[in-house]
Motif scaffolding. Structure first.
Motif, PDB file in Angstrom:
ATOM      1  N   PRO A  26      16.751  38.884  59.921  1.00 56.35           N
ATOM      2  CA  PRO A  26      16.720  39.747  61.089  1.00 56.35           C
ATOM      3  C   PRO A  26      15.765  40.845  61.430  1.00 56.35           C
ATOM      4  O   PRO A  26      14.548  41.212  60.966  1.00 56.35           O
ATOM      5  CB  PRO A  26      17.303  40.277  60.592  1.00 56.35           C
ATOM      6  CG  PRO A  26      18.226  39.837  59.083  1.00 56.35           C
ATOM      7  CD  PRO A  26      17.027  39.571  57.539  1.00 56.35           C
ATOM      8  N   GLY A  27      15.426  40.799  62.707  1.00 54.29           N
ATOM      9  CA  GLY A  27      14.953  41.435  63.332  1.00 54.29           C
ATOM     10  C   GLY A  27      14.367  43.278  63.274  1.00 54.29           C
ATOM     11  O   GLY A  27      15.721  43.388  62.353  1.00 54.29           O
ATOM     12  N   LEU A  28      14.042  44.052  63.314  1.00 59.97           N
ATOM     13  CA  LEU A  28      13.781  45.197  62.879  1.00 59.97           C
ATOM     14  C   LEU A  28      14.142  46.052  63.978  1.00 59.97           C
ATOM     15  O   LEU A  28      14.062  45.357  65.344  1.00 59.97           O
ATOM     16  CB  LEU A  28      11.845  45.798  62.362  1.00 59.97           C
ATOM     17  CG  LEU A  28      11.877  45.261  61.704  1.00 59.97           C
ATOM     18  CD1 LEU A  28      10.117  45.889  61.048  1.00 59.97           C
ATOM     19  CD2 LEU A  28      12.717  45.499  60.167  1.00 59.97           C
ATOM     20  N   LEU A  29      14.661  46.951  64.165  1.00 63.97           N
ATOM     21  CA  LEU A  29      15.154  47.964  64.832  1.00 63.97           C
ATOM     22  C   LEU A  29      13.668  48.404  64.894  1.00 63.97           C
ATOM     23  O   LEU A  29      12.337  49.000  64.437  1.00 63.97           O
ATOM     24  CB  LEU A  29      15.998  49.318  64.858  1.00 63.97           C
ATOM     25  CG  LEU A  29      17.428  48.819  64.439  1.00 63.97           C
ATOM     26  CD1 LEU A  29      18.568  49.554  63.737  1.00 63.97           C
ATOM     27  CD2 LEU A  29      18.322  48.050  65.544  1.00 63.97           C
ATOM     28  N   ALA A  30      13.342  49.259  66.722  1.00 61.17           N
ATOM     29  CA  ALA A  30      12.710  49.908  67.113  1.00 61.17           C
ATOM     30  C   ALA A  30      12.066  51.519  65.840  1.00 61.17           C
ATOM     31  O   ALA A  30      10.931  51.536  65.924  1.00 61.17           O
ATOM     32  CB  ALA A  30      12.672  50.499  68.884  1.00 61.17           C
ATOM     33  N   GLU A  31      12.970  51.752  65.540  1.00 57.21           N
ATOM     34  CA  GLU A  31      12.984  53.421  64.583  1.00 57.21           C
ATOM     35  C   GLU A  31      12.557  52.845  63.331  1.00 57.21           C
ATOM     36  O   GLU A  31      11.690  52.976  63.473  1.00 57.21           O
ATOM     37  CB  GLU A  31      14.064  53.391  64.898  1.00 57.21           C
ATOM     38  CG  GLU A  31      15.249  54.155  65.876  1.00 57.21           C
ATOM     39  CD  GLU A  31      16.002  53.076  66.731  1.00 57.21           C
ATOM     40  OE1 GLU A  31      16.475  52.760  66.369  1.00 57.21           O
ATOM     41  OE2 GLU A  31      16.093  53.249  67.503  1.00 57.21           O
ATOM     42  N   GLU A  32      12.747  51.577  63.133  1.00 60.01           N
ATOM     43  CA  GLU A  32      12.403  50.926  61.946  1.00 60.01           C
ATOM     44  C   GLU A  32      10.527  50.614  62.261  1.00 60.01           C
ATOM     45  O   GLU A  32       9.620  51.190  60.658  1.00 60.01           O
ATOM     46  CB  GLU A  32      13.393  49.902  60.881  1.00 60.01           C
ATOM     47  CG  GLU A  32      14.368  50.278  60.329  1.00 60.01           C
ATOM     48  CD  GLU A  32      15.074  48.683  60.587  1.00 60.01           C
ATOM     49  OE1 GLU A  32      15.549  48.638  59.306  1.00 60.01           O
ATOM     50  OE2 GLU A  32      15.311  47.569  61.644  1.00 60.01           O
ATOM     51  N   ILE A  33      10.569  50.548  62.818  1.00 62.69           N
ATOM     52  CA  ILE A  33       8.758  49.973  63.166  1.00 62.69           C
ATOM     53  C   ILE A  33       8.067  51.322  63.627  1.00 62.69           C
ATOM     54  O   ILE A  33       7.517  51.579  62.758  1.00 62.69           O
ATOM     55  CB  ILE A  33       8.897  49.197  64.391  1.00 62.69           C
ATOM     56  CG1 ILE A  33       9.240  47.383  64.244  1.00 62.69           C
ATOM     57  CG2 ILE A  33       7.109  48.832  65.263  1.00 62.69           C
ATOM     58  CD1 ILE A  33       9.378  46.898  65.593  1.00 62.69           C
ATOM     59  N   ASN A  34       9.015  52.803  64.349  1.00 55.65           N
ATOM     60  CA  ASN A  34       8.153  52.862  64.683  1.00 55.65           C
ATOM     61  C   ASN A  34       8.143  54.412  63.151  1.00 55.65           C
ATOM     62  O   ASN A  34       7.134  55.120  62.783  1.00 55.65           O
ATOM     63  CB  ASN A  34       9.065  55.011  65.316  1.00 55.65           C
ATOM     64  CG  ASN A  34       9.459  53.746  66.739  1.00 55.65           C
ATOM     65  OD1 ASN A  34       7.793  53.469  67.165  1.00 55.65           O
ATOM     66  ND2 ASN A  34       9.934  54.040  67.163  1.00 55.65           N
ATOM     67  N   ASP A  35       9.303  54.728  62.024  1.00 53.22           N
ATOM     68  CA  ASP A  35       9.259  55.235  61.045  1.00 53.22           C
ATOM     69  C   ASP A  35       8.197  54.560  59.811  1.00 53.22           C
ATOM     70  O   ASP A  35       6.911  55.051  59.638  1.00 53.22           O
ATOM     71  CB  ASP A  35      10.323  55.047  60.102  1.00 53.22           C
ATOM     72  CG  ASP A  35       9.774  55.628  59.470  1.00 53.22           C
ATOM     73  OD1 ASP A  35      10.416  56.954  59.183  1.00 53.22           O
ATOM     74  OD2 ASP A  35      10.520  54.749  57.977  1.00 53.22           O
ATOM     75  N   PHE A  36       6.987  52.681  60.086  1.00 53.80           N
ATOM     76  CA  PHE A  36       6.706  52.686  59.437  1.00 53.80           C
ATOM     77  C   PHE A  36       5.096  52.789  59.944  1.00 53.80           C
ATOM     78  O   PHE A  36       4.748  53.437  59.165  1.00 53.80           O
ATOM     79  CB  PHE A  36       6.593  51.060  59.400  1.00 53.80           C
ATOM     80  CG  PHE A  36       5.065  50.764  59.242  1.00 53.80           C
ATOM     81  CD1 PHE A  36       5.947  50.009  57.455  1.00 53.80           C
ATOM     82  CD2 PHE A  36       4.357  49.857  59.247  1.00 53.80           C
ATOM     83  CE1 PHE A  36       4.817  49.434  56.594  1.00 53.80           C
ATOM     84  CE2 PHE A  36       3.919  49.293  58.212  1.00 53.80           C
ATOM     85  CZ  PHE A  36       3.823  48.565  57.238  1.00 53.80           C
TER      86      PHE A  36
END
Length: 149
Positions: A26-36
């Motif tokens: 499943p795709g990631l949420l923008a928040e998960e990408i920003n956190d990384f």
């Protein structure tokens, strides 16, 4: 789907659709990408982040169960794939064991895609993830170390 990259992402989806054995994570949420990005002080290129929102690689990446018809695997966004200074490994050709990375260093050639070799050696593949996807869909010889097909 991010409209700026929707033609590229649609082409990728269309390429994978007939390969029924593939299981996309499943795709990631923008928040998960920003956190990384924040945790690693890097920046993911916009087209690559749009891809991650669509699909976070293949579900069983790292096994033979999820290889596409070209024997490639797309990896999920994970800490251990930050390899070689400034590059994030996102794909592997499992027969030849070639790794592919995207530049995530804001001071580097951000977004460029390279083949990753040991001891910091790289081979340029494409100037962006979108350009890489076009080469991948065409199964272009440049992916394998040769010239354009």
């Amino acid at each position: 789907m991010d409209q700026r990259f929707s033609p590229t992402l649609k082409s990728l989806q269309d390429h994978w659709r007939p390969q029924r054995h593939l299981r996309l994570a499943p795709g990631l949420l923008a928040e998960e990408i920003n956190d990384f990005e924040r945790r690693h002080a890097i920046r993911l290129p916009e087209d690559f982040a749009a891809y991650l929102r669509l699909a976070n690689g293949f579900k069983a990446a790292g096994t033979w169960d999820d290889c596409d018809d070209q024997a490639f695997q797309f990896y999920p966004l994970q800490d251990e794939y930050l390899v070689q200074s400034g590059y994030l490994k996102f794909r592997e050709e499992v027969v030849r064991m070639d790794d592919y990375g995207i530049c995530v260093d804001p001071d580097g050639a951000l977004g460029s895609v390279v083949a990753l070799y040991g001891e910091g050696r790289i081979r340029p593949i494409a100037p962006s993830f979108s350009a890489f996807i076009a080469l991948y869909i065409a199964d272009d010889g440049v992916l394998y170390g040769g010239g354009a097909s």
